[in-house]
Enzyme design. Structure first.
Site, PDB file in Angstrom:
ATOM      1  N   ASN A  18      28.915  43.956  47.050  1.00 35.61           N
ATOM      2  CA  ASN A  18      27.900  44.157  45.996  1.00 35.61           C
ATOM      3  C   ASN A  18      26.674  43.281  46.223  1.00 35.61           C
ATOM      4  O   ASN A  18      25.553  43.701  45.953  1.00 35.61           O
ATOM      5  CB  ASN A  18      28.503  43.911  44.609  1.00 35.61           C
ATOM      6  CG  ASN A  18      29.255  45.121  44.112  1.00 35.61           C
ATOM      7  OD1 ASN A  18      28.661  46.137  43.768  1.00 35.61           O
ATOM      8  ND2 ASN A  18      30.576  45.034  44.112  1.00 35.61           N
ATOM      9  N   HIS A 115      31.774  45.476  36.786  1.00 38.57           N
ATOM     10  CA  HIS A 115      33.217  45.595  36.574  1.00 38.57           C
ATOM     11  C   HIS A 115      33.673  46.978  37.056  1.00 38.57           C
ATOM     12  O   HIS A 115      33.037  47.988  36.731  1.00 38.57           O
ATOM     13  CB  HIS A 115      33.539  45.409  35.091  1.00 38.57           C
ATOM     14  CG  HIS A 115      35.004  45.463  34.823  1.00 38.57           C
ATOM     15  ND1 HIS A 115      35.850  44.409  35.120  1.00 38.57           N
ATOM     16  CD2 HIS A 115      35.789  46.461  34.349  1.00 38.57           C
ATOM     17  CE1 HIS A 115      37.085  44.759  34.823  1.00 38.57           C
ATOM     18  NE2 HIS A 115      37.081  45.994  34.357  1.00 38.57           N
ATOM     19  N   GLY A 149      33.437  36.582  25.986  1.00 37.67           N
ATOM     20  CA  GLY A 149      34.705  37.288  26.153  1.00 37.67           C
ATOM     21  C   GLY A 149      34.941  37.700  27.600  1.00 37.67           C
ATOM     22  O   GLY A 149      34.115  37.430  28.475  1.00 37.67           O
ATOM     23  N   ASP A 151      34.794  40.539  29.997  1.00 36.91           N
ATOM     24  CA  ASP A 151      34.284  41.898  30.230  1.00 36.91           C
ATOM     25  C   ASP A 151      33.915  42.601  28.925  1.00 36.91           C
ATOM     26  O   ASP A 151      34.130  43.806  28.786  1.00 36.91           O
ATOM     27  CB  ASP A 151      35.312  42.729  31.023  1.00 36.91           C
ATOM     28  CG  ASP A 151      35.684  42.076  32.342  1.00 36.91           C
ATOM     29  OD1 ASP A 151      34.806  41.461  32.966  1.00 36.91           O
ATOM     30  OD2 ASP A 151      36.864  42.164  32.745  1.00 36.91           O
TER      31      ASP A 151
HETATM   32  C1  GAR Z   1      34.118  44.746  42.936  1.00 33.63           C
HETATM   33  O1  GAR Z   1      34.794  45.979  42.912  1.00 33.63           O
HETATM   34  C2  GAR Z   1      33.852  44.239  41.530  1.00 33.63           C
HETATM   35  O2  GAR Z   1      33.596  45.262  40.628  1.00 33.63           O
HETATM   36  C3  GAR Z   1      35.157  43.549  41.229  1.00 33.63           C
HETATM   37  O3  GAR Z   1      35.499  42.898  42.421  1.00 33.63           O
HETATM   38  C4  GAR Z   1      35.005  43.645  43.527  1.00 33.63           C
HETATM   39  C5  GAR Z   1      34.220  42.716  44.420  1.00 33.63           C
HETATM   40  O4  GAR Z   1      33.840  43.339  45.613  1.00 33.63           O
HETATM   41  N1  GAR Z   1      35.000  42.645  40.146  1.00 33.63           N
HETATM   42  C6  GAR Z   1      35.959  42.393  39.245  1.00 33.63           C
HETATM   43  O5  GAR Z   1      37.067  42.904  39.284  1.00 33.63           O
HETATM   44  C7  GAR Z   1      35.558  41.402  38.161  1.00 33.63           C
HETATM   45  N2  GAR Z   1      36.505  41.440  37.072  1.00 33.63           N
HETATM   46  P1  GAR Z   1      32.722  42.727  46.551  1.00 33.63           P
HETATM   47  O6  GAR Z   1      33.089  41.246  46.788  1.00 33.63           O
HETATM   48  O7  GAR Z   1      32.815  43.513  47.811  1.00 33.63           O
HETATM   49  O8  GAR Z   1      31.400  42.866  45.869  1.00 33.63           O
END
Ligand code: GAR
Length: 195
Positions: A18, A115, A149, A151
Site C-alpha cells: 500500500n 482496512h 476504537g 477500525d
Molecule cells: C493490507 O491488506 C491492509 O489492508 C491490512 O494489512 C495489509 C498490509 O499489506 N491491514 C490491516 O489488516 C489492518 N487492520 P501491505 O503491507 O502490503 O500494504
C-alpha cells in the site's frame, strides 16, 4: 515559490504494497503530496526497503518488545517528531498496532487507515479470513479516519470485492489488495483536499 506539498508520514508493519501504491500515485500525478518519512515497528519489514529504495527517510518505532502494544510514551514521542517535521497526514498502511490518544490529539482527523473489509463488518486482524469464514458473498476494503476504537472511525471511501467460489484466504486477500492499491491513494487525495 509554490505552495508546499502536503506532507505524509506512512506507518506500516509488513510488505508495504500500500505504501508502494502511494509512491506510484504520487509519481503518476494522482496524489498531490510527498512522503516525508516511513516508519515501522518491525525492523525487518519490507516497507522500509521500499522507502529506502526511493530515498525516503525511514525510522523504527521502538515498541519495547511488546507484541501488540504501542507504548504511550512512544506515541507521544512520535507525535512530537511528526509535528516538528510538519507532517500534515499520517497514513497507516498495514500498521498492526492501535494508535492512541497522544497521536490522535496532536493529529485530529489527520490519521487515515486502510482496512481489508467493508467496515463496520470484520474489524480486527485477517479480515479477509473473517469474511470467508462468515460465508460473505462480498467483502472489500475501507479507508477511514482513525479514532480511539479499533477500525471504527469515519469512513472516507470503500471498494467492493466479490467472494468467489473456491477462494482461499490468499486469493481473496490478493484481490482485495488490488482494490486497496487503487482506493488508498484516491482516499488520501480526497482527505487532503479537505484539510
Ligand atoms: C493490507 O491488506 C491492509 O489492508 C491490512 O494489512 C495489509 C498490509 O499489506 N491491514 C490491516 O489488516 C489492518 N487492520 P501491505 O503491507 O502490503 O500494504
Amino acid at each position: 515559490m509554490g505552495r508546499m506539498k502536503t506532507r505524509l508520514a506512512v506507518l506500516g508493519s509488513g510488505s508495504g504494497s500500500n505504501c508502494q501504491s502511494i509512491f506510484n500515485a504520487i509519481d503518476d500525478g494522482r496524489l498531490d503530496a510527498e512522503v516525508v518519512i516511513v516508519l515501522s515497528d518491525n525492523p525487518e519489514a519490507f516497507i522500509l526497503k521500499r522507502a529506502a529504495q526511493r530515498g525516503v527517510p525511514t525510522g523504527i518505532l521502538d515498541c519495547h518488545g511488546f507484541k501488540n502494544k504501542f507504548p504511550e510514551e512512544e506515541q507521544s514521542a512520535l507525535a512530537e517528531r511528526l509535528k516538528e517535521m510538519q507532517v500534515d497526514l499520517i497514513c497507516l498502511a498495514g500498521f498492526m498496532r492501535l494508535v492512541k490518544q497522544p497521536l490522535l490529539d496532536v493529529f485530529p482527523r489527520r490519521i487515515l487507515n486502510i482496512h481489508p473489509a467493508l467496515l463496520p463488518k470484520f474489524p480486527g486482524v485477517e479480515a479477509w479470513k473473517q469474511a470467508l469464514e462468515a460465508g460473505a458473498e462480498q467483502t472489500g476494503c475501507t479507508v477511514h479516519y482513525v479514532d480511539a476504537g479499533m477500525d471504527t472511525g469515519e469512513i472516507i471511501m470503500q471498494a467492493y470485492v466479490p467472494v468467489l467460489a473456491g477462494d482461499t484466504p490468499e486469493t481473496l486477500h490478493a484481490r482485495i489488495q488490488v482494490q486497496e492499491h487503487i482506493l488508498y491513494p484516491a482516499a488520501i487525495q480526497s482527505a487532503l483536499s479537505r484539510l
